[in-house]
Design a protein around this motif. Sequence first.
Motif, short mmCIF file in Angstrom:
data_model
loop_
_atom_site.label_atom_id
_atom_site.label_comp_id
_atom_site.label_asym_id
_atom_site.label_seq_id
_atom_site.Cartn_x
_atom_site.Cartn_y
_atom_site.Cartn_z
N ASP A 1 -30.83 24.88 -15.07
CA ASP A 1 -32.31 24.90 -15.29
C ASP A 1 -32.99 23.75 -14.62
O ASP A 1 -34.24 23.95 -14.04
CB ASP A 1 -32.67 24.86 -16.64
CG ASP A 1 -32.35 26.23 -17.40
OD1 ASP A 1 -32.12 27.21 -16.46
OD2 ASP A 1 -32.42 26.40 -18.46
N ALA A 2 -32.48 22.77 -14.34
CA ALA A 2 -32.86 21.56 -13.91
C ALA A 2 -32.83 21.51 -12.51
O ALA A 2 -33.13 20.45 -11.79
CB ALA A 2 -32.32 20.20 -14.47
N GLY A 3 -32.19 22.32 -11.76
CA GLY A 3 -32.15 22.56 -10.17
C GLY A 3 -30.54 22.03 -9.87
O GLY A 3 -30.72 22.00 -8.55
N LEU A 4 -29.77 21.70 -10.76
CA LEU A 4 -28.31 21.37 -10.21
C LEU A 4 -27.63 22.58 -9.97
O LEU A 4 -27.73 23.70 -10.63
CB LEU A 4 -27.77 20.35 -11.12
CG LEU A 4 -28.46 19.10 -11.46
CD1 LEU A 4 -27.97 18.47 -12.49
CD2 LEU A 4 -28.58 18.22 -10.24
N GLU A 5 -26.72 22.44 -9.29
CA GLU A 5 -25.69 23.38 -8.95
C GLU A 5 -24.39 23.11 -9.80
O GLU A 5 -23.92 22.19 -9.95
CB GLU A 5 -25.23 23.60 -7.50
CG GLU A 5 -24.42 25.12 -7.23
CD GLU A 5 -23.99 25.03 -5.85
OE1 GLU A 5 -22.82 25.65 -5.73
OE2 GLU A 5 -24.52 24.53 -5.13
N THR B 1 -33.01 11.92 -10.98
CA THR B 1 -32.57 10.83 -10.58
C THR B 1 -31.45 10.96 -9.04
O THR B 1 -31.40 10.15 -8.25
CB THR B 1 -31.58 10.02 -11.47
OG1 THR B 1 -32.56 9.90 -12.44
CG2 THR B 1 -31.19 8.87 -11.00
N LEU B 2 -30.92 12.21 -9.02
CA LEU B 2 -29.89 12.47 -8.23
C LEU B 2 -30.57 13.08 -6.81
O LEU B 2 -31.16 14.18 -6.94
CB LEU B 2 -28.78 13.34 -8.66
CG LEU B 2 -27.58 13.53 -7.82
CD1 LEU B 2 -26.71 12.12 -7.73
CD2 LEU B 2 -26.69 14.78 -8.27
N GLU B 3 -30.76 12.21 -5.68
CA GLU B 3 -31.30 12.91 -4.51
C GLU B 3 -30.10 14.04 -3.87
O GLU B 3 -30.51 15.06 -3.72
CB GLU B 3 -31.45 11.72 -3.63
CG GLU B 3 -32.21 12.30 -2.15
CD GLU B 3 -32.14 11.03 -1.37
OE1 GLU B 3 -32.65 9.86 -1.62
OE2 GLU B 3 -31.84 11.16 -0.05
N ALA B 4 -28.98 13.48 -3.98
CA ALA B 4 -27.77 14.37 -3.34
C ALA B 4 -26.60 13.73 -3.84
O ALA B 4 -26.41 12.48 -4.05
CB ALA B 4 -27.74 14.20 -1.88
N GLY B 5 -25.70 14.62 -4.12
CA GLY B 5 -24.35 14.22 -4.93
C GLY B 5 -24.01 14.99 -5.98
O GLY B 5 -24.23 16.10 -5.97
N ALA B 6 -23.24 14.27 -6.77
CA ALA B 6 -22.48 14.92 -8.01
C ALA B 6 -22.67 14.20 -9.22
O ALA B 6 -23.08 13.00 -9.25
CB ALA B 6 -21.22 15.25 -7.78
N LEU B 7 -22.92 15.08 -10.29
CA LEU B 7 -22.93 14.47 -11.71
C LEU B 7 -21.62 14.75 -12.55
O LEU B 7 -21.52 16.11 -12.56
CB LEU B 7 -24.07 14.96 -12.50
CG LEU B 7 -24.45 14.74 -14.07
CD1 LEU B 7 -24.13 13.47 -14.48
CD2 LEU B 7 -25.35 15.49 -14.52
N LYS C 1 -25.91 18.50 -6.10
CA LYS C 1 -27.24 18.79 -5.61
C LYS C 1 -27.13 18.36 -4.07
O LYS C 1 -26.63 17.13 -3.77
CB LYS C 1 -28.19 17.88 -6.17
CG LYS C 1 -29.63 18.26 -6.00
CD LYS C 1 -30.59 17.05 -6.62
CE LYS C 1 -32.13 17.57 -6.54
NZ LYS C 1 -32.76 16.39 -7.33
N GLY C 2 -27.41 19.54 -3.35
CA GLY C 2 -27.22 19.14 -1.81
C GLY C 2 -25.83 18.63 -1.21
O GLY C 2 -25.44 17.96 -0.41
N SER D 1 -33.92 14.75 -16.31
CA SER D 1 -33.80 13.41 -15.77
C SER D 1 -32.65 13.00 -14.75
O SER D 1 -32.87 12.20 -13.86
CB SER D 1 -34.11 12.31 -16.84
OG SER D 1 -33.05 12.19 -17.76
N MET D 2 -31.56 13.63 -15.11
CA MET D 2 -30.32 13.34 -14.33
C MET D 2 -30.81 14.02 -12.88
O MET D 2 -30.35 13.42 -11.84
CB MET D 2 -29.19 13.89 -14.83
CG MET D 2 -28.50 13.14 -16.05
SD MET D 2 -28.20 11.63 -15.64
CE MET D 2 -29.00 10.69 -16.98
N ALA D 3 -31.27 15.27 -12.94
CA ALA D 3 -31.34 15.93 -11.64
C ALA D 3 -32.44 15.09 -11.04
O ALA D 3 -32.57 15.01 -9.75
CB ALA D 3 -31.75 17.46 -12.08
#
Length: 402
Positions: free
Chosen positions: A322-326, A258-264, A384-385, A254-256
Amino acid sequence: MHFTDTLPTPPAEALAHSEQLAQHIRAAIASHGGSIPFREFMRMALYEPGLGYYVAGLRKIGVEGDFITAPEISPLFSQCLANQCAQVLAELGGGDMLELGAGSGVMAADMLLRLEKLGCLPQRYRILDLSPELRDRQRQTLQAKAPHLLARVEWLDALPEKTIRGVIVGNEVLDAMPVEVFQVTEGEMHSVHVKLEGDNFAFTARNPSLTLPLSGEGTKAGEHLAPPLTRGGWKGFLSYTSEYNPALPGWMRSMADTLEAGALLLIDYGYEQQDYYHPDRNEGTLICHYQHRVHNNPLLYPGLQDITASVDFTAVAAAGVDAGLELTGYTTQAAFLASSGLEELFIAALDANPDNQYQLAQQVRTLSLPSEMGDRFKVIALSKGFTPPLIGFRLANRKQHL
Ligand SMILES: C[S@@+](CC[C@H](N)C(=O)[O-])C[C@H]1O[C@@H](n2cnc3c(N)ncnc32)[C@H](O)[C@@H]1O
């Protein structure tokens, strides 16, 4: 170690409140055939609507509460975090922020003030907390510390439907998520449930065939598994208790999303998986806070005390990837603060208020010393991005240890 003998007895009104919640939990145990998983007990104790620890209006964080967090110790913590957020916002050409579990609102206020100074204010600063009663307190804090920035702050009941560009931050949120407890007894793995003994709560072991949903051999994180898991399973253990957070993969998705681009950015106390499931840590990591006393009996005073588990940062990283974040960075709080400008901020605070020298030095010690929060607390960044190296991990990036 049960230090419950030295706990102050709660006042009668608080005990009555706890008893009300205990009755709900007893009813849940009865309707589930005599026991509920520990995770469900922890969820009810912390978040049962109107009654749980985080939702029932008790003062929890701060000197009059049960525990103190880094943003409450010093604005320097939030200012360092703001320096890191400013880098991401600047690279993205502006954006929004979302804070999860914002506590008293002091981190929001101090970060916004620092971002203003840096000329890098987010368009909106959103707050999402499972504890709606904290909103008033957060609003009061922001009104007192940064009234001119209050209009940018927005409170959410759920994750925003539209994605955000910017930064999502959470300090000590992961440790407040309900965990499953498992126990290995004579080589058999059990899930730990809570049952009733008379009116009292007690632990009981269930499901001897339980297998852990931890990454296994052949998976990406397999090579980093904890010694008990890699060396012939749990068979050698007479008695080993620990926890895991089964909600992590879904939460991270759900975090991934929500995040279009940027950092968690998540800050919490915890370990890499091989240390988390170290053979010596055979009693797990659950701890409880009641009026600045720490003990390890979570079944006591439901609704009146905080219950937390340390964070398995390898599991956090794996869920994020796994959720697509780096996975961009992972380091100790001390290294993150030092990399994010702690020294300059300390000098500036000292120049502004020379009489505060002792307090400021003490704050830096508490945030950074290995024997205090410096090593036990970690910072993880998933992005992400967004490709530039994050400033907070300049001095030390331990992401390869996860
Ligand atoms: C230990 S407190 C930390 C408060 C604050 N961040 C600080 O550092 O002082 C944990 C907070 O996280 C909130 N929380 C727990 N799970 C959450 C979730 N999934 N989403 C948002 N907030 C959550 C709790 O309601 C609680 O307010």
